[in-house]
Design a protein around this motif. Structure first.
Motif, PDB file in Angstrom:
ATOM      1  N   SER A  66       0.851  -1.186   0.000  1.00  0.00           N
ATOM      2  CA  SER A  66       0.000   0.000   0.000  1.00  0.00           C
ATOM      3  C   SER A  66       0.885   1.232   0.000  1.00  0.00           C
ATOM      4  CB  SER A  66      -0.914   0.013   1.221  1.00  0.00           C
ATOM      5  OG  SER A  66      -0.166   0.382   2.353  1.00  0.00           O
ATOM      6  N   MET A 100       5.341   4.054  -2.074  1.00  0.00           N
ATOM      7  CA  MET A 100       4.530   5.274  -2.039  1.00  0.00           C
ATOM      8  C   MET A 100       4.692   6.016  -3.370  1.00  0.00           C
ATOM      9  SD  MET A 100       4.071   8.653  -1.617  1.00  0.00           S
ATOM     10  CE  MET A 100       5.691   9.312  -1.208  1.00  0.00           C
ATOM     11  N   TYR A 113     -10.524  15.506   9.513  1.00  0.00           N
ATOM     12  CA  TYR A 113     -10.823  15.246   8.101  1.00  0.00           C
ATOM     13  C   TYR A 113     -12.110  15.947   7.688  1.00  0.00           C
ATOM     14  CZ  TYR A 113      -7.502  11.385   7.055  1.00  0.00           C
ATOM     15  OH  TYR A 113      -6.415  10.634   6.801  1.00  0.00           O
ATOM     16  N   SER A 163       1.454   3.101   2.283  1.00  0.00           N
ATOM     17  CA  SER A 163       2.202   3.258   3.535  1.00  0.00           C
ATOM     18  C   SER A 163       3.252   2.176   3.731  1.00  0.00           C
ATOM     19  CB  SER A 163       1.227   3.249   4.718  1.00  0.00           C
ATOM     20  OG  SER A 163       0.315   4.304   4.585  1.00  0.00           O
ATOM     21  N   THR A 164       3.408   1.260   2.752  1.00  0.00           N
ATOM     22  CA  THR A 164       4.362   0.167   2.937  1.00  0.00           C
ATOM     23  C   THR A 164       5.786   0.691   3.090  1.00  0.00           C
ATOM     24  OG1 THR A 164       2.956  -1.277   1.634  1.00  0.00           O
ATOM     25  CG2 THR A 164       5.233  -1.985   1.969  1.00  0.00           C
ATOM     26  N   ASN A 165       6.232   1.428   2.096  1.00  0.00           N
ATOM     27  CA  ASN A 165       7.516   2.124   2.238  1.00  0.00           C
ATOM     28  C   ASN A 165       7.588   3.265   1.231  1.00  0.00           C
ATOM     29  OD1 ASN A 165       8.517   1.175  -0.305  1.00  0.00           O
ATOM     30  ND2 ASN A 165       9.035  -0.780   0.668  1.00  0.00           N
ATOM     31  N   THR A 166       8.657   4.043   1.304  1.00  0.00           N
ATOM     32  CA  THR A 166       8.733   5.249   0.478  1.00  0.00           C
ATOM     33  C   THR A 166       8.753   4.904  -1.009  1.00  0.00           C
ATOM     34  OG1 THR A 166      10.064   6.146   2.246  1.00  0.00           O
ATOM     35  CG2 THR A 166       9.970   7.427   0.238  1.00  0.00           C
ATOM     36  N   ALA A 172      -2.681  11.607  10.011  1.00  0.00           N
ATOM     37  CA  ALA A 172      -2.980  10.949   8.741  1.00  0.00           C
ATOM     38  C   ALA A 172      -1.730  10.224   8.236  1.00  0.00           C
ATOM     39  CB  ALA A 172      -3.448  11.985   7.723  1.00  0.00           C
ATOM     40  N   PRO A 173      -1.884   9.265   7.300  1.00  0.00           N
ATOM     41  CA  PRO A 173      -0.730   8.516   6.798  1.00  0.00           C
ATOM     42  C   PRO A 173       0.355   9.424   6.209  1.00  0.00           C
ATOM     43  CG  PRO A 173      -2.751   7.508   6.037  1.00  0.00           C
ATOM     44  CD  PRO A 173      -3.134   8.780   6.707  1.00  0.00           C
ATOM     45  N   GLU A 174       1.575   8.891   6.183  1.00  0.00           N
ATOM     46  CA  GLU A 174       2.723   9.717   5.842  1.00  0.00           C
ATOM     47  C   GLU A 174       2.710  10.193   4.397  1.00  0.00           C
ATOM     48  OE1 GLU A 174       6.464   7.827   6.687  1.00  0.00           O
ATOM     49  OE2 GLU A 174       7.555   9.494   5.775  1.00  0.00           O
ATOM     50  N   TYR A 175       2.107   9.405   3.499  1.00  0.00           N
ATOM     51  CA  TYR A 175       2.181   9.818   2.097  1.00  0.00           C
ATOM     52  C   TYR A 175       1.526  11.164   1.839  1.00  0.00           C
ATOM     53  CZ  TYR A 175      -2.431   7.509   2.019  1.00  0.00           C
ATOM     54  OH  TYR A 175      -3.711   7.125   2.284  1.00  0.00           O
ATOM     55  N   TRP A 176       0.692  11.605   2.793  1.00  0.00           N
ATOM     56  CA  TRP A 176       0.087  12.923   2.613  1.00  0.00           C
ATOM     57  C   TRP A 176       1.125  14.018   2.631  1.00  0.00           C
ATOM     58  CZ3 TRP A 176      -4.077  13.486   0.169  1.00  0.00           C
ATOM     59  CH2 TRP A 176      -5.116  12.562   0.287  1.00  0.00           C
TER      60      TRP A 176
END
Lengths: 204, 468, 95
Positions: free
Chosen positions: A131, A139, B193, A133-136, B258-262
């Protein structure tokens, strides 16, 4: 800035290039949009490369989990579809709506190939529990390819709309800007993938 | 004025200006409380003044948007409004509900207001900008539905233009996203959110569509440039707005769990949010330069161009300043945010409403196309007074913010919040002075409606001579 | 313009361009498959990609026949991510 065409000194081999316009083929508005899109991806590409600097091993390790063969098929599919679209524009310029529509449908078919192959890749990765969030690396891989994927779909919608209009004899030698506009957008989708493919799948 | 029913816009505009004055007065009280903490305490404590300042802003902008829509839509649809009576009824409902709510804030402690309005039945109070009691929120929904029905039916039955459709999408979005304010999850992350899905998707999403369509309308009317050209720009601008604005919501998700990808999604997409604003600036100046006629209402054109520039500066540049997550890590919740908020709201939304009022009010008051020269000159004075003072307010707050970030968060030995507040007091004083100038500008603006009202209209010939 | 030349020739120039694009793609894939790595390899692959992008811009998008700044818009764009990616890879190999 004047939009009028000026006669350039055409070389004999370029018999048809009597006029060199100041503006690219298609509606100027789509080009503004294309520029903005290109900028978004440029930022994304650079972000990938600079983040990779700090995680070289991680990126190299997980890059190996990607399916390079699928990416090859997809690159060839997009290039071919771009070629078809370009032939469609030629047909439209010559006033041949039926040919134009056929080339565009062929291009859409190549787009479908891309979508199917890419979906299979996603299914594989998601099935493996990957997903955002698995790793950079994942991502970036998922974000970049998915954002591009959405552009492929939008591009296909545009191509279908143009093809339908061409089928209905909607363009002429004088007025085929619509074909060029759709074509320009599709070529951009191709252009983006041409950088994305080596960057994410090959360069290490 | 081509259609009789456009007249319903007038009370909306008047109410908007009236509430605007109220907003600025509370802003001045609030600004002073930054340096004199007990000013007007206990009658108007800081939190109440702040709530009234921000809520009045939103309410008067909504009045402005509605008035603008009531004026714009009949002309675009080429038919009378579906129901002018309903529009007037809703005006009074909205005004009374708004006034009662503000009085509730001022007269009753907030917790008492919650009890009084039976907040426990459907708890929606307590979130910044959405502090209204549940019953007021329900009232807003009723007003919005009636308004959308009125506008929607007029558009559907009449001529459909890109301008009116973009406006309609914006207004429907405004109403739909407001519904998120009725859901208050216990989970704090989710709570944030839903809150941002109202606040952000309003100001960095659908409101921009409203802004774009009103600007396009005024430019079509005042420049005489082909509608097709303007509509094409509008398409490109709103497409870019939606792409960057919707995913750009991620810049609010950095520090809320929130998740890091944000961090990436938010940074990259919101970094591009200035692009549609920049396009808008290019668009506005381009259209005015390519104008086919000289409209006698110079003031309206000034407001339109001002909107394009100030929206880009306030929303675009000042937004970009602190939108990247590594920067925002230090700046979030500081005076940098306040600086951005002031210039963005003024530049984008205050100015577009004033643009529309400036364009429409002369006709609503029985003029042919424009106010008298004297009135216009005064209005242009008010434009410069308000615009320059908002620039200074923004600069002073930015200065305060930079110092605050450094002293409180960045330096080797950070100082506590209140100590830092004392150290940046000078900036707050200067901001307050700039705020007073803004009030003078606003009063000048109000005066421009009364000065020169009996003098003849400005004409193109005179306007041309003046500019030559 | 647009790489659309008279149809009398046996193979259109744009078809040749298409063949080059396909070839460069397969070579890129082959490099990946062979597991080659290193700064030189990466930058070569990137150069291929930029060349491909330029061909797309010139022949498919039709910029070859345009005058003024739009003529160079794709080239200019390719240089931005291309340059930044090169820099990042260069730095990551130096450290």
């Amino acid at each position: 800035m004047s939009n009028d065409m000026k006669i350039s000194s055409a070389t004999p081999g370029d018999a048809q290039r009597v006029a060199a316009p100041n503006y690219p083929p298609g509606d100027l508005a789509i080009w503004i949009f294309i520029l903005a899109e290109l900028l978004v991806f440029a930022v994304f590409f650079a972000a990938y490369a600079f983040t990779r600097m700090n995680h070289v091993e991680l990126f190299n390790e997980y890059q190996a989990t990607l399916n390079r063969d699928a990416a090859l098929i997809n690159t060839l599919a997009l290039l071919t579809s771009s070629y078809f679209v370009m032939r469609g524009v030629v047909a439209a310029r010559e006033g041949n709506n039926a040919f134009c529509a056929r080339w565009l449908w062929a291009a859409v078919a190549m787009g479908v190939v891309f979508v199917v192959v890419k979906s299979a890749e996603y299914a594989h990765h998601l099935g493996a529990g990957v997903s955002l969030s698995t790793n950079t690396f994942y991502m970036f891989y998922l974000s970049l390819t998915f954002f591009h994927f959405m552009h492929v779909i939008l591009g296909m919608v545009i191509l279908v709309a143009v093809a339908v209009k061409a089928r209905g004899d909607g363009y002429s030698v004088e007025d085929h800007t619509g074909v060029e506009t759709g074509a320009s957008y599709w070529h951009m989708v191709d252009l983006l993938w041409l950088i994305l493919f080596p960057l994410v799948y090959v360069m290490r | 004025m081509q259609y009789k029913s456009q007249a319903v816009a007038k009370p909306y505009f008047i109410a908007a200006i009236g509430l605007f004055v109220g907003q600025i007065l509370f802003g001045l009280v609030l600004g002073l409380q930054y340096v004199m903490g007990d000013f007007m305490f206990p009658e108007i404590p800081f939190n109440v003044a702040r709530m009234v300042h921000t809520n009045l802003l939103i309410v008067w902008l909504l009045f402005g948007f509605m008035g603008a829509a009531y004026y714009l839509v009949p002309e675009e649809a080429e038919r009378e409004l579906q129901s002018p009576g309903l529009a007037l009824l809703m005006f009074w409902v909205f005004l009374v509900a708004g006034a009662l709510t503000i009085l509730g804030y001022l007269l009753v402690p907030y917790s008492g207001l919650a009890e009084l309005t039976r907040n426990e039945l459907l708890p929606t109070m307590g979130r910044e900008f959405l502090e209204q009691p549940t019953i007021t929120k329900l009232g807003i929904v009723v007003v919005a539905l009636a308004f959308l029905f009125n506008i929607g039916m007029t558009i559907l039955k009449g001529r459909k233009t890109v301008v009116s459709l973009v406006l309609l999408i914006g207004l429907v979005g405004l109403a739909v996203f407001f519904l998120f304010s009725f859901y208050n999850p216990d989970n704090l992350v989710k709570d944030k959110y839903y809150w941002w899905w109202v606040v952000h998707l309003w100001v960095e999403g659908v409101w921009e569509l409203i802004l774009g369509s009103i600007l396009a309308f005024v430019l079509i009317k005042t420049t005489g440039v082909d509608r097709e050209v303007i509509e094409k720009w509008l398409y490109v601008i709103i497409a870019m707005t939606l792409i960057t604005g919707i995913i750009g919501t991620g810049h609010h998700f950095y520090w809320i769990g929130a998740p890091e990808y944000w961090q990436w999604w938010g940074s990259i997409f919101s970094a591009l949010e200035p692009i549609p604003f920049f396009m808008m600036t290019v668009f506005a100046f381009n259209m005015v330069n390519r104008r086919r006629r000289n409209h006698p209402n110079k003031a309206a054109i000034l407001w339109a161009l001002g909107t394009a520039v100030m929206a880009f500066l306030g929303a675009g540049v000042w937004g970009f300043l602190h939108t990247l997550s590594p920067v925002n890590y230090y700046t979030h919740g500081t005076q940098i945010t306040a600086a951005h908020g002031h210039m963005a709201f003024y530049g984008a939304y205050v100015m577009i409403v004033l643009t529309m009022i400036s364009y429409a009010m002369p006709m609503l008051r029985g003029r042919e196309a424009a106010n008298s020269n004297r009135s216009q000159v005064l209005e242009m004075w008010s434009f410069w007074l308000m615009t320059v003072s908002i620039v200074f307010i923004t600069l002073f707050l930015t200065g305060a913010g930079i110092l605050q970030v450094y002293l409180q968060r960045f330096s080797a030995d950070p100082l506590p919040f209140m100590v830092v507040q004392d150290k940046i007091a000078l900036f707050y004083w200067m901001r307050e002075i700039a705020g007073l100038v803004f009030l003078i500008g606003l009063l000048t603006y109000v005066a421009s409606f009364f000065v020169g009202a009996r003098e003849p209209e400005a004409t193109t010939a005179v306007a041309e001579k003046a500019s030559a | 313009m647009n790489g659309i030349e008279p149809t009398r020739q046996l193979i259109r120039p744009c078809t040749l361009v298409y063949a080059v694009l396909m070839l460069l793609t397969v070579v890129t894939w082959g490099i990946g498959r062979a597991g080659l790595s290193g700064l030189g390899v990466s930058l070569t692959v990137l150069a291929f990609a930029m060349l491909k992008g330029h061909l797309i811009g010139d022949w498919f998008m039709g910029l070859r026949g345009v005058r003024g700044i739009w003529r160079w818009v794709v080239v200019a764009w390719l240089l931005i991510p291309g340059g930044l990616i090169s820099l990042a890879f260069f730095l990551s190999y130096r450290s």
